[in-house]
Design a protein around this motif. Structure first.
Motif, PDB file in Angstrom:
ATOM      1  N   SER A 465       0.831  -1.204   0.000  1.00  0.00           N
ATOM      2  CA  SER A 465       0.000   0.000   0.000  1.00  0.00           C
ATOM      3  C   SER A 465       0.866   1.255   0.000  1.00  0.00           C
ATOM      4  O   SER A 465       1.835   1.351   0.758  1.00  0.00           O
ATOM      5  CB  SER A 465      -0.910   0.022   1.230  1.00  0.00           C
ATOM      6  N   PRO A 466       0.532   2.249  -0.809  1.00  0.00           N
ATOM      7  CA  PRO A 466       1.315   3.489  -0.813  1.00  0.00           C
ATOM      8  C   PRO A 466       1.035   4.378   0.393  1.00  0.00           C
ATOM      9  O   PRO A 466       1.839   5.250   0.719  1.00  0.00           O
ATOM     10  CB  PRO A 466       0.886   4.173  -2.113  1.00  0.00           C
ATOM     11  N   PHE A 467      -0.114   4.168   1.054  1.00  0.00           N
ATOM     12  CA  PHE A 467      -0.489   5.042   2.165  1.00  0.00           C
ATOM     13  C   PHE A 467      -1.223   4.180   3.191  1.00  0.00           C
ATOM     14  O   PHE A 467      -2.414   3.921   3.057  1.00  0.00           O
ATOM     15  CB  PHE A 467      -1.378   6.188   1.667  1.00  0.00           C
ATOM     16  N   ALA A 468      -0.484   3.735   4.201  1.00  0.00           N
ATOM     17  CA  ALA A 468      -1.014   2.718   5.113  1.00  0.00           C
ATOM     18  C   ALA A 468      -1.113   3.254   6.535  1.00  0.00           C
ATOM     19  O   ALA A 468      -0.202   3.928   7.028  1.00  0.00           O
ATOM     20  CB  ALA A 468      -0.117   1.485   5.083  1.00  0.00           C
ATOM     21  N   PHE A 469      -2.231   2.925   7.205  1.00  0.00           N
ATOM     22  CA  PHE A 469      -2.370   3.231   8.629  1.00  0.00           C
ATOM     23  C   PHE A 469      -1.601   2.184   9.410  1.00  0.00           C
ATOM     24  O   PHE A 469      -1.807   0.980   9.230  1.00  0.00           O
ATOM     25  CB  PHE A 469      -3.841   3.234   9.049  1.00  0.00           C
ATOM     26  N   THR A 470      -0.693   2.632  10.283  1.00  0.00           N
ATOM     27  CA  THR A 470       0.179   1.688  10.988  1.00  0.00           C
ATOM     28  C   THR A 470       0.106   1.904  12.497  1.00  0.00           C
ATOM     29  O   THR A 470       1.105   2.176  13.148  1.00  0.00           O
ATOM     30  CB  THR A 470       1.636   1.823  10.510  1.00  0.00           C
ATOM     31  N   GLY A 471      -1.091   1.796  13.041  1.00  0.00           N
ATOM     32  CA  GLY A 471      -1.264   1.841  14.494  1.00  0.00           C
ATOM     33  C   GLY A 471      -1.700   3.179  15.025  1.00  0.00           C
ATOM     34  O   GLY A 471      -2.755   3.302  15.648  1.00  0.00           O
ATOM     35  N   ASN A 472      -0.911   4.235  14.794  1.00  0.00           N
ATOM     36  CA  ASN A 472      -1.293   5.578  15.254  1.00  0.00           C
ATOM     37  C   ASN A 472      -0.752   6.662  14.321  1.00  0.00           C
ATOM     38  O   ASN A 472      -0.572   7.808  14.716  1.00  0.00           O
ATOM     39  CB  ASN A 472      -0.802   5.826  16.682  1.00  0.00           C
ATOM     40  N   LYS A 473      -0.489   6.279  13.076  1.00  0.00           N
ATOM     41  CA  LYS A 473       0.036   7.209  12.077  1.00  0.00           C
ATOM     42  C   LYS A 473      -0.183   6.603  10.699  1.00  0.00           C
ATOM     43  O   LYS A 473      -0.488   5.415  10.575  1.00  0.00           O
ATOM     44  CB  LYS A 473       1.532   7.456  12.305  1.00  0.00           C
ATOM     45  N   PHE A 474      -0.012   7.434   9.682  1.00  0.00           N
ATOM     46  CA  PHE A 474      -0.065   6.952   8.306  1.00  0.00           C
ATOM     47  C   PHE A 474       1.355   6.919   7.750  1.00  0.00           C
ATOM     48  O   PHE A 474       2.156   7.824   8.002  1.00  0.00           O
ATOM     49  CB  PHE A 474      -0.941   7.848   7.436  1.00  0.00           C
ATOM     50  N   GLU A 475       1.644   5.880   6.993  1.00  0.00           N
ATOM     51  CA  GLU A 475       2.960   5.716   6.393  1.00  0.00           C
ATOM     52  C   GLU A 475       2.853   5.926   4.883  1.00  0.00           C
ATOM     53  O   GLU A 475       2.234   5.136   4.178  1.00  0.00           O
ATOM     54  CB  GLU A 475       3.513   4.318   6.691  1.00  0.00           C
ATOM     55  N   PHE A 476       3.455   7.016   4.416  1.00  0.00           N
ATOM     56  CA  PHE A 476       3.459   7.336   2.989  1.00  0.00           C
ATOM     57  C   PHE A 476       4.663   6.632   2.383  1.00  0.00           C
ATOM     58  O   PHE A 476       5.789   7.084   2.477  1.00  0.00           O
ATOM     59  CB  PHE A 476       3.539   8.847   2.807  1.00  0.00           C
ATOM     60  N   ARG A 477       4.422   5.481   1.738  1.00  0.00           N
ATOM     61  CA  ARG A 477       5.493   4.582   1.327  1.00  0.00           C
ATOM     62  C   ARG A 477       5.980   4.830  -0.103  1.00  0.00           C
ATOM     63  O   ARG A 477       6.879   4.141  -0.572  1.00  0.00           O
ATOM     64  CB  ARG A 477       5.039   3.122   1.471  1.00  0.00           C
ATOM     65  N   ALA A 478       5.383   5.779  -0.802  1.00  0.00           N
ATOM     66  CA  ALA A 478       5.752   6.004  -2.201  1.00  0.00           C
ATOM     67  C   ALA A 478       6.897   6.996  -2.365  1.00  0.00           C
ATOM     68  O   ALA A 478       7.378   7.200  -3.475  1.00  0.00           O
ATOM     69  CB  ALA A 478       4.531   6.496  -2.982  1.00  0.00           C
ATOM     70  N   VAL A 479       7.343   7.617  -1.275  1.00  0.00           N
ATOM     71  CA  VAL A 479       8.403   8.629  -1.367  1.00  0.00           C
ATOM     72  C   VAL A 479       9.706   7.955  -1.775  1.00  0.00           C
ATOM     73  O   VAL A 479      10.055   6.882  -1.285  1.00  0.00           O
ATOM     74  CB  VAL A 479       8.574   9.352  -0.016  1.00  0.00           C
ATOM     75  N   GLY A 480      10.456   8.598  -2.679  1.00  0.00           N
ATOM     76  CA  GLY A 480      11.705   8.039  -3.178  1.00  0.00           C
ATOM     77  C   GLY A 480      12.873   8.296  -2.242  1.00  0.00           C
ATOM     78  O   GLY A 480      12.878   9.262  -1.471  1.00  0.00           O
ATOM     79  N   SER A 481      13.891   7.446  -2.323  1.00  0.00           N
ATOM     80  CA  SER A 481      15.005   7.505  -1.378  1.00  0.00           C
ATOM     81  C   SER A 481      15.868   8.754  -1.521  1.00  0.00           C
ATOM     82  O   SER A 481      16.486   9.190  -0.557  1.00  0.00           O
ATOM     83  CB  SER A 481      15.878   6.256  -1.522  1.00  0.00           C
ATOM     84  N   THR A 482      15.945   9.348  -2.722  1.00  0.00           N
ATOM     85  CA  THR A 482      16.759  10.563  -2.880  1.00  0.00           C
ATOM     86  C   THR A 482      15.984  11.827  -2.519  1.00  0.00           C
ATOM     87  O   THR A 482      16.574  12.894  -2.392  1.00  0.00           O
ATOM     88  CB  THR A 482      17.239  10.739  -4.336  1.00  0.00           C
ATOM     89  N   GLN A 483      14.677  11.731  -2.368  1.00  0.00           N
ATOM     90  CA  GLN A 483      13.857  12.925  -2.189  1.00  0.00           C
ATOM     91  C   GLN A 483      14.080  13.578  -0.833  1.00  0.00           C
ATOM     92  O   GLN A 483      14.247  12.897   0.187  1.00  0.00           O
ATOM     93  CB  GLN A 483      12.371  12.570  -2.304  1.00  0.00           C
ATOM     94  N   SER A 484      14.045  14.900  -0.828  1.00  0.00           N
ATOM     95  CA  SER A 484      13.888  15.607   0.439  1.00  0.00           C
ATOM     96  C   SER A 484      12.402  15.537   0.782  1.00  0.00           C
ATOM     97  O   SER A 484      11.545  15.542  -0.107  1.00  0.00           O
ATOM     98  CB  SER A 484      14.364  17.056   0.308  1.00  0.00           C
ATOM     99  N   ILE A 485      12.096  15.457   2.059  1.00  0.00           N
ATOM    100  CA  ILE A 485      10.716  15.146   2.453  1.00  0.00           C
ATOM    101  C   ILE A 485       9.761  16.337   2.533  1.00  0.00           C
ATOM    102  O   ILE A 485       8.553  16.116   2.680  1.00  0.00           O
ATOM    103  CB  ILE A 485      10.669  14.378   3.783  1.00  0.00           C
TER     104      ILE A 485
END
Length: 723
Positions: A465-485
């Protein structure tokens, strides 16, 4: 093998650790954590009480900074920095290159009597003036309009950056043009945090909370990266120029044995990690986790999540520190999303939440079905992602990230939300109009008497999932490794601010100021949101072909490549969205659209030119030599009356001919320039990328038949497995 490759392997074999290990028994991490940060303890000890209170009001409650305190802060900051050995100060900012920029100035000021004194004024603290002309501006500034300003960000603490020859006081700043438009990543992030704070407090006030302080967006970015030996790195022009391998046949073994993930960390790598963590602890970066990732020679570092603005500064520090320390240990840190074909690439999962004095606003508690406030905030996020999924896809778009999004290693380009079994069940009950309870978390027994029962979450995780609820927050998993956030984070803040604004307005209208009407109004609102926006909720396998079909049926956009994804930034709806909440004006947004398109073309042009040069000057000559050797052997065998087998020679001749013609085709494609930048971007996507792939296909086949002593490039087998 070639001399360069043999020398590289010999150097790796001869490598010995340098430097002395840090003695954590004598100096535990708790003592070094934040030791190079002008944080709360230093401010409390060094600033007058009135100045300290005024500064804390800005840092903790978002109050406007009082310019009159600047001289006192600057004096205390300078004295602290000089005690730490600093000779210079630097305004640190994040231009639209996505990298960290800094301008260094000395504390020393000549007295005119042949001496100098150390000075640092409030004016120098608050504002700096670097040259803005050479940074990308997307048309906001002409080249001859050089003036730009860095503005002190008091909400992110100053810090000391150590160097073997001295130290520098680093001051986090925003960067804007002479006309006040944002030329950086931080300014719109701070604006978005202000917007989400305002709208979240409106919602909390409806729930009876009057004094919640500042509602702060938080971030916890998990950084994936590769480490390979520098000897190999410098023998790969493609890695040096582009950050990824443009050529390389798959090795006999990749990641299919699944023996790298969470495996024992190699000694040299662990030594590098330990020193990197020590340096990050000194900067107050709350690094928590390190481990081997899925692919060979791939690793991860993850901090605890914190205020999004500070997390942005810390994330830049993490990337810089990993890159710098890798060199010290004879390695190169590869942050590219896809440095090696055929194995997993790297992402940067950004954990996002909202919090205030009340705690985490996305904490469901033991009985989420009864937690009305949590359900409202969670539903607002669902609505935001459904309405503005195209924005979230656009802010993670790049030529590098296109390699991994949608592959069996990263979330697909379709933006959907994973809620898990418990929350999905609660929202389904809400939609039906009758909520009876929440699925219990419970415990898990593994069938071994000596092992304790394990607390069991109410739902499983979903790595697709690109955007997953993980207990008490959402995890945006589509961000690339070189990107500034900041880009992904400001997008999340803005779309959620819009959704909370809508929620607050609906509830204010429905209750008419009467708190007793709130429960019924919330129930009706939640039903409406889940009915209208449940299409974005998907708990299944995001990699499955069936999901592509199902997502289309649900009306979810599937923006597979950067050109179409970036277009979402300048739709009338999204231009209005960012302008309405004061995050990015239309001019600022259009400038970023222009910059990101230009960057896409520049990245691919660099890759194409590097591929042409390597193929023509390194790979073809190696193939010609082998072809000559085979022809010579065949001639000698015929002279002896033997009938040589020509299968390899015939195959080689065909591959050489194919490579020559494909290089020519790539040269024609890469040589085409014309039209506006959007047309050029389409050309690179439609013509140049396939031409590069064709050259690589032939070159990689050549690698499998050329003698090892003729192949000029370090191979995947060597780079990934010789450590």
């Amino acid at each position: 093998m070639t001399t360069a490759r043999a020398s590289a392997i010999a150097a790796i074999n001869a490598y010995r650790p340098t430097g002395q290990a840090w003695n954590f028994r004598e100096t535990p991490t708790s003592e070094i954590f934040g030791s190079n940060v002008f944080g709360d303890a230093e401010m409390r000890a060094r600033l007058p009480k009135s100045v300290y209170k005024a500064l804390q009001a800005t840092i903790k409650r978002g109050k406007p900074i009082d310019p009159s305190i600047a001289d006192a802060v600057a004096l205390a900051m300078k004295d602290w920095a000089i005690e730490k050995g600093a000779t210079h100060y630097a305004h640190v900012f994040y231009p639209l290159t996505g990298l960290t920029a800094e301008k260094h100035d000395s504390f020393l000021t000549p007295t005119g009597e042949g001496t100098a004194v150390a000075e640092f004024s409030g004016k120098e603290l608050i504002q700096g003036e670097p040259d803005a002309s050479s940074f990308p501006s997307g048309g906001l500034r002409a080249t001859f309009e050089a003036r730009g300003y860095t503005a002190w960000d008091p909400t992110s603490p100053a810090y000391i950056l150590d160097n073997p020859n001295g130290t520098t006081l680093c001051i986090p700043t925003a960067f804007c043009s002479w006309t006040g438009e944002a030329l950086d990543k931080k300014t719109p992030l701070l604006r978005s945090m202000q917007a989400v704070d305002k709208q979240a407090r409106r919602v909390l006030e409806l729930f009876g909370h009057k004094d919640v302080g500042q509602v702060t967006a938080s971030a916890g970015p998990e950084q994936e990266y590769f480490l390979i030996d520098r000897n190999f790195y410098f023998n790969r022009p493609d890695l040096v120029m582009t950050g990824r391998t443009l050529f390389g046949a798959r090795p006999p073994k990749g990641q299919e044995f699944e023996d790298q993930y969470f495996g024992a960390i190699p000694e040299r790598v662990l030594a590098c990690m330990l020193e990197a963590e020590r340096e990050l602890y000194k900067l107050g970066v709350p690094v928590k986790t390190r481990h081997n990732e899925v692919a060979p020679s791939q690793y991860e570092i993850a901090p605890v999540y914190e205020n999004a603005n500070i997390a942005t500064d810390h994330q830049q520090a993490i990337m810089q520190t990993l890159t710098r320390l890798a060199q010290k240990y004879g390695m190169a840190c590869l942050l590219h999303e896809k440095p090696f074909a055929g194995i997993n690439g790297s992402g940067k999962h950004v954990n996002w939440s909202l919090g205030c004095k009340l705690g985490n606003l996305l904490e469901p508690g033991e009985t989420p079905h009864e937690n009305m406030q949590f359900l409202v905030f969670c539903a607002a996020v669902i609505r935001a992602v459904h309405l503005h999924g195209d924005v979230l896809r656009a802010v993670v778009a790049s030529s590098a990230n296109d390699h991994r999004l949608g592959a069996n290693e990263a979330p697909p380009a379709i933006i959907s939300i994973f809620l898990g079994d418990q929350l999905t069940d609660v929202f389904e009950q809400i939609e039906r109009g009758k909520v009876t309870g929440s699925k219990a978390s419970g415990t898990l027994s593994v069938g071994v008497d000596t092992l304790p029962p394990l607390p069991k979450h109410a739902g499983d995780r979903n790595r697709t999932s690109p955007f997953a609820f993980t207990g008490n927050k959402f995890e945006f998993r589509a961000v690339g490794s070189t990107q500034s956030i900041p880009g992904p984070h400001l997008a999340l803040n803005t779309i959620v601010a819009e959704s909370l604004d809508w929620v607050a307005t609906e509830l204010e209208t429905a209750t008419g100021g009467d708190p007793s009407r709130l429960p019924a109004a919330v129930e009706k609102l939640l039903q409406r949101i889940i009915t209208d926006h449940k299409a974005v909720i998907f708990n299944g396998n995001g990699y499955a072909e069936e999901w592509q079909v199902e997502a289309k049926r649900r009306g979810l956009p599937n923006l597979k490549a950067t050109p179409e994804a970036l277009d979402a930034l300048v739709t009338p709806t999204n231009l209005s969205l960012f302008a309405t909440y004061g995050v990015l004006s239309e001019r600022e947004m259009r400038s970023r659209y222009e910059i990101y398109m230009e960057r896409y073309c520049k990245d691919l042009n660099t890759e194409a030119q590097a591929a042409i040069q390597i193929a023509k000057t390194m790979l073809l000559p190696a193939a010609y030599r082998y072809q000559g050797e085979l022809v010579d052997i065949a001639s000698k065998l015929k002279a002896l009356g033997q009938s040589p087998h020509l299968g390899t020679l015939e195959k080689l001749m065909k591959l050489v001919g194919d490579l020559e013609s494909r290089i020519e085709a790539l040269e024609r494609a890469a040589g085409h320039h014309g039209g506006d930048v959007r047309a050029e971007m389409a050309h690179f996507h439609d013509d140049v990328i396939p031409a590069m792939a064709a050259v690589r296909e032939t070159a990689d086949l050549l690698e499998t038949i050329l003698p090892d002593d003729l192949w000029p490039l370090p191979t995947y087998r060597e780079m990934l497995f010789i450590r």
